[in-house]
Write a protein that holds these residues in place. Structure first.
Motif, PDB file in Angstrom:
ATOM      1  N   PHE A 188      -7.470   7.711   0.866  1.00 29.70           N
ATOM      2  CA  PHE A 188      -8.819   7.227   1.426  1.00 29.70           C
ATOM      3  C   PHE A 188     -10.005   6.990   0.412  1.00 29.70           C
ATOM      4  N   GLY A 189      -9.577   7.988  -0.240  1.00 30.08           N
ATOM      5  CA  GLY A 189     -11.225   8.497  -1.211  1.00 30.08           C
ATOM      6  C   GLY A 189     -10.915   7.466  -2.610  1.00 30.08           C
TER       7      GLY A 189
ATOM      8  N   ILE B 246      -1.906  -0.082   2.535  1.00 31.33           N
ATOM      9  CA  ILE B 246      -1.534   0.816   3.415  1.00 31.33           C
ATOM     10  C   ILE B 246      -1.731   2.141   3.378  1.00 31.33           C
ATOM     11  N   TYR B 247      -1.688   2.814   1.877  1.00 31.36           N
ATOM     12  CA  TYR B 247      -2.489   3.747   1.493  1.00 31.36           C
ATOM     13  C   TYR B 247      -3.415   4.743   1.661  1.00 31.36           C
ATOM     14  N   PHE B 248      -4.268   3.753   1.790  1.00 29.02           N
ATOM     15  CA  PHE B 248      -6.116   4.048   2.491  1.00 29.02           C
ATOM     16  C   PHE B 248      -5.746   4.310   3.714  1.00 29.02           C
ATOM     17  N   PHE B 249      -4.888   4.064   4.812  1.00 33.93           N
ATOM     18  CA  PHE B 249      -4.642   5.469   6.067  1.00 33.93           C
ATOM     19  C   PHE B 249      -4.015   6.305   5.470  1.00 33.93           C
ATOM     20  N   SER B 250      -3.953   6.992   4.443  1.00 24.95           N
ATOM     21  CA  SER B 250      -3.386   8.539   4.338  1.00 24.95           C
ATOM     22  C   SER B 250      -4.164   8.808   3.293  1.00 24.95           C
TER      23      SER B 250
ATOM     24  N   PRO C 171     -15.801   1.630   4.729  1.00 27.56           N
ATOM     25  CA  PRO C 171     -15.446   1.374   3.416  1.00 27.56           C
ATOM     26  C   PRO C 171     -14.512   0.759   3.152  1.00 27.56           C
ATOM     27  N   LEU C 172     -13.673   1.189   4.019  1.00 26.41           N
ATOM     28  CA  LEU C 172     -12.078  -0.249   4.439  1.00 26.41           C
ATOM     29  C   LEU C 172     -12.655  -1.250   4.329  1.00 26.41           C
TER      30      LEU C 172
END
Length: 239
Positions: A23-24, A16-20, A123-124
């Protein structure tokens, strides 16, 4: 489980942290997957790489792509404790197929956004699909139906084989706070053990990602369309 660890004061990594602002990190996780499963050049990830990805967390959830590195994480952190959350396999399978696999391979809208939005959704989605392909050998919903139960059993056997007994807690979510807090050396909280509707939660996460992807794509299309138009207007006025 992630929510329970957070209540205990242990920051837990989850995708879920990929949405904050994380993402990098997707690029580095993707590199690790490519090295481990797809013959990309470079050594497999070890403590140095995982420290870079996880340095501000105290725990790692069994979420993709991290679960694809379960064996590497157990080796990289010999002092870490492992909580193995066992579920009744048919209950897990139903949740897995209806939430994860359906959203990944069978949703026309998800597939459309994944195809056209190369800046956020691609990428996600790719890092999750690469995890499934490399870790489980899954490349479609049909693959998932065919091998998921077997791969589930293989993964649990792997974790049990690699983790020393004193570092391993076999845990069911219905066990509640007692055994978990004892294992982790934490006081029992005065709140109920958390429960999350997995399918609803995952669907909301997917929809959040799709909305952000569409917004980013729309913005880029707008910019790419306006800049040539502005240049054309200036050239026309100059003429």
């Amino acid at each position: 489980m992630c929510s329970a660890l957070e209540i205990l004061g242990i920051p837990c990594w989850h995708s879920i942290y990929f949405f904050s602002d994380r993402f990098g990190d997707i690029e580095m996780w993707q590199e690790g997957l490519d090295r481990k499963f797809f013959d990309a050049p470079g050594p497999k990830y070890g403590r140095e790489e995982f420290d870079q990805l996880l340095h501000d967390f105290g725990a790692v959830s069994s979420d993709t792509p991290a679960i694809s590195f379960a064996d590497d994480l157990i080796e990289a952190y010999p002092e870490a404790k492992v909580v193995l959350v066992e579920r009744e396999i048919e209950s897990w399978y139903k949740s897995w197929m209806n939430a994860v696999i359906k959203n990944t391979y069978e949703s026309p809208f998800v597939t459309f956004v994944y195809t056209v939005d190369r800046w956020f959704t691609r990428p996600l989605g790719r890092v999750h699909k690469s995890s499934f392909k490399g870790w489980l050998g899954i490349d479609s919903a049909e693959d998932a139906r065919r091998v998921s139960r077997e791969k589930y059993r293989e993964h649990y056997a792997l974790v049990r084989r690699l983790t020393p007994a004193e570092r391993l807690l076999e845990f069911k979510l219905t066990d509640g706070w007692g055994p978990l807090c004892k294992f982790l050396g934490k006081p029992v909280p005065d709140v109920p053990f958390p429960h999350v509707n997995e399918k609803k939660w995952l669907d909301e996460k997917v929809q959040l990602g799709l909305r952000r992807g569409m917004k980013r794509m729309a913005w880029k299309v707008l910019v790419w369309g306006l800049v040539p138009l502005a240049v054309a207007v200036l050239v026309y006025q100059g003429l």
